[in-house]
Write a protein that holds these residues in place. Sequence first.
Motif, PDB file in Angstrom:
ATOM      1  N   GLY A  11       0.811  -1.204   0.000  1.00  0.00           N
ATOM      2  CA  GLY A  11       0.000   0.000   0.000  1.00  0.00           C
ATOM      3  C   GLY A  11       0.844   1.254   0.000  1.00  0.00           C
ATOM      4  N   LYS A  12       0.211   2.390  -0.127  1.00  0.00           N
ATOM      5  CA  LYS A  12       0.885   3.669  -0.051  1.00  0.00           C
ATOM      6  C   LYS A  12       1.152   4.026   1.412  1.00  0.00           C
ATOM      7  N   ASP A  15      -1.478   4.264   4.224  1.00  0.00           N
ATOM      8  CA  ASP A  15      -2.699   3.735   3.627  1.00  0.00           C
ATOM      9  C   ASP A  15      -3.010   2.394   4.287  1.00  0.00           C
ATOM     10  N   PHE A  17      -5.878  -1.216   4.398  1.00  0.00           N
ATOM     11  CA  PHE A  17      -6.976  -1.962   3.797  1.00  0.00           C
ATOM     12  C   PHE A  17      -7.379  -3.077   4.745  1.00  0.00           C
ATOM     13  N   SER A  40       0.253   0.469   5.857  1.00  0.00           N
ATOM     14  CA  SER A  40       1.553   0.565   5.206  1.00  0.00           C
ATOM     15  C   SER A  40       2.253   1.835   5.686  1.00  0.00           C
TER      16      SER A  40
END
Length: 253
Positions: A11-12, A15, A17, A40
């Motif tokens: 991920g960035k 960021d 999920f 991340s």
Amino acid sequence: KVQFLLTLPHGKHNDGFDVYAIYPRINGQPLVLGKLTFMSYSVKKPKVVLVPVNGNDLDAAKVKEELDKVYHPVAIDWQVSIDKSNFGASADSLEVTGSGLFSQYTPGMKKLNNDFIKHIGSSYDPTVLYLFLLQHSGDHNTTGDMPRGKQFGYLFTKTALEGREEAIYRTIAHELAHGTFHLKHTFDSQYQIAEASTDNLMDYTAGTDLVKPQWDAIHDPGLVIGMFERDEEGAMMVIDCGSINKPDNIKAL
């Protein structure tokens, strides 16, 4: 016992999920058994310069090695170096006392900070942290001090080494967490966690764990008023490191 390997996408920075565990049912909606949130973080590379005072020295490579054990799991890669300017001070002790949640640098600390800046002249870098290596604090019981959100810290090597050798590196990691990342103790009133009840880096034990809220604070600390100001007041917290070093009254700030 069945094990599964789950490969997750990168991920960035900052960021996240969610990954859900779902139990399918032939008739009806699937059951959601649980959820994991993954974050991340980009690797940070803060710099700390160890400043030997009157010849009190440490091995920068060893300090780096021990800091990596604590901070690599949370994506912090400390850049450790030694100041080689042969800085000397008229006194090798500082009067370090706690006064509640906040404290000013003592006059001795202010003088040490400013004398060092004058000593190194144009080599002074306001973006890095400086950790002075001294022998003892004024009361000979303090292992370290670094006001939260400040640039200068103080390590009292002889006092720290009266306990286990590991204690000195744990003290460095603890103080840098105060100074760089503005972390509070786990038993701060806002957390309501009993003192000396965890293995956390910011507790009064020998632990070095850091938990998810601390990870977030490290990577997104927000604006710290007074960051890297030399002479104004900063937070100073007293740690009783009796469970870390010997004798039992040794403490760090």
